[in-house]
Design a protein around this motif. Structure first.
Motif, PDB file in Angstrom:
ATOM      1  N   TYR A   1       0.837  -1.201   0.000  1.00  0.00           N
ATOM      2  CA  TYR A   1       0.000   0.000   0.000  1.00  0.00           C
ATOM      3  C   TYR A   1       0.878   1.261   0.000  1.00  0.00           C
ATOM      4  N   LEU A   2       1.978   1.220   0.780  1.00  0.00           N
ATOM      5  CA  LEU A   2       2.891   2.375   0.839  1.00  0.00           C
ATOM      6  C   LEU A   2       3.545   2.600  -0.526  1.00  0.00           C
ATOM      7  N   GLU A   3       3.808   1.515  -1.250  1.00  0.00           N
ATOM      8  CA  GLU A   3       4.409   1.634  -2.581  1.00  0.00           C
ATOM      9  C   GLU A   3       3.463   2.402  -3.505  1.00  0.00           C
TER      10      GLU A   3
ATOM     11  N   GLY B   1      -0.072  13.376  15.130  1.00  0.00           N
ATOM     12  CA  GLY B   1      -0.658  14.502  14.414  1.00  0.00           C
ATOM     13  C   GLY B   1      -0.251  14.531  12.951  1.00  0.00           C
ATOM     14  N   ARG B   2       0.955  13.982  12.624  1.00  0.00           N
ATOM     15  CA  ARG B   2       1.355  14.046  11.215  1.00  0.00           C
ATOM     16  C   ARG B   2       1.188  12.701  10.536  1.00  0.00           C
ATOM     17  N   GLY B   3       1.373  11.612  11.327  1.00  0.00           N
ATOM     18  CA  GLY B   3       1.288  10.284  10.719  1.00  0.00           C
ATOM     19  C   GLY B   3       2.671   9.735  10.430  1.00  0.00           C
ATOM     20  N   TYR B   4       2.728   8.774   9.496  1.00  0.00           N
ATOM     21  CA  TYR B   4       3.985   8.094   9.181  1.00  0.00           C
ATOM     22  C   TYR B   4       4.570   8.637   7.884  1.00  0.00           C
ATOM     23  N   PRO B   5       5.894   8.828   7.847  1.00  0.00           N
ATOM     24  CA  PRO B   5       6.544   9.226   6.582  1.00  0.00           C
ATOM     25  C   PRO B   5       6.558   8.033   5.626  1.00  0.00           C
ATOM     26  N   VAL B   6       5.934   8.168   4.467  1.00  0.00           N
ATOM     27  CA  VAL B   6       5.655   7.052   3.563  1.00  0.00           C
ATOM     28  C   VAL B   6       6.926   6.311   3.139  1.00  0.00           C
ATOM     29  N   SER B   7       7.890   7.017   2.539  1.00  0.00           N
ATOM     30  CA  SER B   7       9.083   6.331   2.011  1.00  0.00           C
ATOM     31  C   SER B   7       9.925   5.731   3.123  1.00  0.00           C
ATOM     32  N   PHE B   8      10.098   6.501   4.189  1.00  0.00           N
ATOM     33  CA  PHE B   8      10.910   6.024   5.318  1.00  0.00           C
ATOM     34  C   PHE B   8      10.312   4.744   5.889  1.00  0.00           C
ATOM     35  N   LEU B   9       8.982   4.764   6.127  1.00  0.00           N
ATOM     36  CA  LEU B   9       8.332   3.594   6.719  1.00  0.00           C
ATOM     37  C   LEU B   9       8.445   2.391   5.784  1.00  0.00           C
TER      38      LEU B   9
ATOM     39  N   ARG C   1      10.738   1.696   3.534  1.00  0.00           N
ATOM     40  CA  ARG C   1      12.110   1.165   3.527  1.00  0.00           C
ATOM     41  C   ARG C   1      12.392   0.391   4.806  1.00  0.00           C
ATOM     42  N   ARG C   2      11.889   0.926   5.945  1.00  0.00           N
ATOM     43  CA  ARG C   2      12.119   0.223   7.214  1.00  0.00           C
ATOM     44  C   ARG C   2      11.395  -1.126   7.227  1.00  0.00           C
ATOM     45  N   LEU C   3      10.144  -1.148   6.706  1.00  0.00           N
ATOM     46  CA  LEU C   3       9.392  -2.414   6.712  1.00  0.00           C
ATOM     47  C   LEU C   3      10.027  -3.420   5.763  1.00  0.00           C
ATOM     48  N   LEU C   4      10.522  -2.967   4.616  1.00  0.00           N
ATOM     49  CA  LEU C   4      11.203  -3.886   3.692  1.00  0.00           C
ATOM     50  C   LEU C   4      12.416  -4.511   4.386  1.00  0.00           C
ATOM     51  N   ALA C   5      13.147  -3.689   5.163  1.00  0.00           N
ATOM     52  CA  ALA C   5      14.322  -4.216   5.870  1.00  0.00           C
ATOM     53  C   ALA C   5      13.896  -5.232   6.931  1.00  0.00           C
ATOM     54  N   ILE C   6      12.817  -4.937   7.651  1.00  0.00           N
ATOM     55  CA  ILE C   6      12.316  -5.859   8.688  1.00  0.00           C
ATOM     56  C   ILE C   6      11.893  -7.189   8.049  1.00  0.00           C
ATOM     57  N   LEU C   7      11.285  -7.124   6.872  1.00  0.00           N
ATOM     58  CA  LEU C   7      10.852  -8.347   6.175  1.00  0.00           C
ATOM     59  C   LEU C   7      12.034  -9.060   5.515  1.00  0.00           C
ATOM     60  N   GLY C   8      13.193  -8.400   5.480  1.00  0.00           N
ATOM     61  CA  GLY C   8      14.365  -9.026   4.892  1.00  0.00           C
ATOM     62  C   GLY C   8      14.393  -8.912   3.379  1.00  0.00           C
ATOM     63  N   ILE C   9      13.643  -7.965   2.818  1.00  0.00           N
ATOM     64  CA  ILE C   9      13.612  -7.884   1.349  1.00  0.00           C
ATOM     65  C   ILE C   9      14.089  -6.516   0.837  1.00  0.00           C
ATOM     66  N   LYS C  10      14.836  -5.798   1.711  1.00  0.00           N
ATOM     67  CA  LYS C  10      15.399  -4.518   1.219  1.00  0.00           C
ATOM     68  C   LYS C  10      16.838  -4.823   0.792  1.00  0.00           C
ATOM     69  N   ASP C  11      17.144  -4.572  -0.456  1.00  0.00           N
ATOM     70  CA  ASP C  11      18.492  -4.790  -0.977  1.00  0.00           C
ATOM     71  C   ASP C  11      19.042  -6.174  -0.607  1.00  0.00           C
ATOM     72  N   GLN C  12      18.165  -7.171  -0.576  1.00  0.00           N
ATOM     73  CA  GLN C  12      18.639  -8.509  -0.210  1.00  0.00           C
ATOM     74  C   GLN C  12      17.934  -9.519  -1.105  1.00  0.00           C
ATOM     75  N   THR C  13      18.647 -10.538  -1.577  1.00  0.00           N
ATOM     76  CA  THR C  13      18.019 -11.550  -2.423  1.00  0.00           C
ATOM     77  C   THR C  13      18.069 -12.895  -1.715  1.00  0.00           C
ATOM     78  N   TRP C  14      16.966 -13.614  -1.788  1.00  0.00           N
ATOM     79  CA  TRP C  14      16.871 -14.950  -1.196  1.00  0.00           C
ATOM     80  C   TRP C  14      16.821 -15.965  -2.323  1.00  0.00           C
TER      81      TRP C  14
END
Ligand SMILES: NC(=O)c1ccc[n+]([C@@H]2O[C@H](COP(=O)([O-])OP(=O)(O)OC[C@H]3O[C@@H](n4cnc5c(N)ncnc54)[C@H](O)[C@@H]3O)[C@@H](O)[C@H]2O)c1
Ligand SMILES: NC(=O)c1ccc[n+]([C@@H]2O[C@H](COP(=O)([O-])OP(=O)(O)OC[C@H]3O[C@@H](n4cnc5c(N)ncnc54)[C@H](O)[C@@H]3O)[C@@H](O)[C@H]2O)c1
Lengths: 208, 208
Positions: A16-18, A58-66, A68-81
């Motif tokens: 959704y963020l994408e 009051g502002r919410g979440y920064p879209v791109s930052f969030l 990128r952080r979630l992709l890293a948590i899922l292990g799929i940011k700049d990483q190949t399985w």
């Protein structure tokens, strides 16, 4: 311990963020993110709290930052399985041909079968090989994840072989209750669950 | 309006309750049901509250009774839905061969394609037919649900044809952003989400 359902929602938040990023959105509220994936603001806050304090009140979440952080948590940011598919039948061959996996950082490195008639056939970038060579192929190609697309009676035997050679993560499509060793994650796919979402909708349509 | 994520959890509750029934369980707590599907007691109570007050405080939920009620809510208790698969390729043919759908009350009644070379081929109990006859087949066989297993560029056109002949529920596998008419439910399947649950697990394993 993070619930599986939370992890699944992280994947949906990423998608959704994408979309939001493409539309040029900078911030997003937990309400909009919740509505976007079919849950609610409280669940979004609860899920994200497992990992960090991401938003500004009051502002919410920064879209791109969030994202990128979630992709890293899922292990799929700049990483190949590296993924091996066991069972080069109709489903296995359809899965290796699906571009959606590559996009998320999953690369198919082997397509194995035990039927000699299938050896050498080419699907996508892969040639079907003999599953008797599982040990050597998993080690040499550093396989991280296996997909089980064999008939149900063969599934437990294949899972045992995979865990014996060090594979710790398996996506299982075979309708079998598998005995799962400790330290190994098996996710079972049952596409009937998706259809039940539709029958629920049709029941609602009929009763209006 | 019930969130899609709640409906999905109803399916997972049903599967867990089925296992419990086989083991001979009579009552189940919201905590056990929550743990069983990877969520928590509060979410279980919240989900079920959309529909009815099912449990008795202190005793929990009656296993068989709750399962039967949830099956009815999902539209799969003593009811069969008629499904047509559009796109008789690798994925479509693997889906018609999967017994898991029948078990839940979904019966395949048509397998259609636009490639004449495929017409007449038999998969499971179905013979591939010409998708140009969609209108007549949907009406005559009273199709309720369609599965889209065509290449992405063809998906929108096929969806438009389906809604024009009255199909209101579609399970889409093609990676395409579809324009969905009002009063029609489209569920998109993206199996990459399942793999991301495994990469999350592997990241956790590595950081220990
Ligand atoms: N979970 C779901 O939603 C879903 C949907 C469709 C199919 N399925 C399941 O997926 C599996 C595959 O379905 P399909 O239509 O591709 O079947 P298929 O018969 O076309 O393919 C199975 C392949 O596995 C190979 N095989 C059998 N035993 C093996 C072993 N021990 N080692 C290696 N290879 C082996 C066979 O030679 C064959 O090529 C089945 O279990 C089916 O029930 C599940
Ligand atoms: N969502 C997922 O997780 C996932 C996984 C695997 C594949 N897929 C997708 O599923 C789709 C099918 O994959 P596949 O491997 O079976 O492909 P395939 O090429 O083997 O099959 C596609 C079939 O659709 C038919 N077709 C094309 N246009 C048509 C039309 N207008 N009307 C009727 N039939 C038509 C073709 O003749 C062919 O038989 C693709 O879009 C693929 O990306 C999705």
């Amino acid at each position: 311990n993070i619930p599986q359902a939370t992890v699944r929602r992280l994947s949906l938040y990423c998608r959704y963020l994408e979309k939001k990023e493409v539309e040029g959105g900078n911030f997003i509220s937990s309400r909009e993110l919740g509505d976007g994936i079919g849950t609610n603001a409280a669940q979004v806050r609860k899920d994200l709290c497992f990992f960090d304090r991401f938003g500004t009140p009051g502002r919410g979440y920064p879209v791109s930052f969030l994202r990128r952080r979630l992709l890293a948590i899922l292990g799929i940011k700049d990483q190949t399985w590296r993924v091996a598919v066991i069972g080069a039948g109709k489903l296995g061959c359809a899965l290796v041909g699906y571009g959606g996996f590559n996009r998320q950082g999953f690369e198919f490195v082997a397509l194995l079968d035990n039927n000699p008639e299938k050896f050498g056939r080419v699907y996508g970038a892969l040639r079907v090989e003999d599953s008797a060579r599982l040990d050597e192929i998993v080690t040499r190609r550093r396989v991280d994840i296996a997909m089980l697309t064999v008939p149900a009676p063969a599934a437990q035997g294949v899972l045992d072989n995979l865990t014996a050679v060090g594979v710790r993560a398996v996506l299982n499509f075979a309708p079998a209750n598998l005995d799962i060793p400790a330290q190994v994650a098996v996710r079972n796919v049952d596409l009937a669950v998706e259809l039940e979402g539709l029958s629920f909708f049709l029941v609602g349509l009929r009763s209006r």
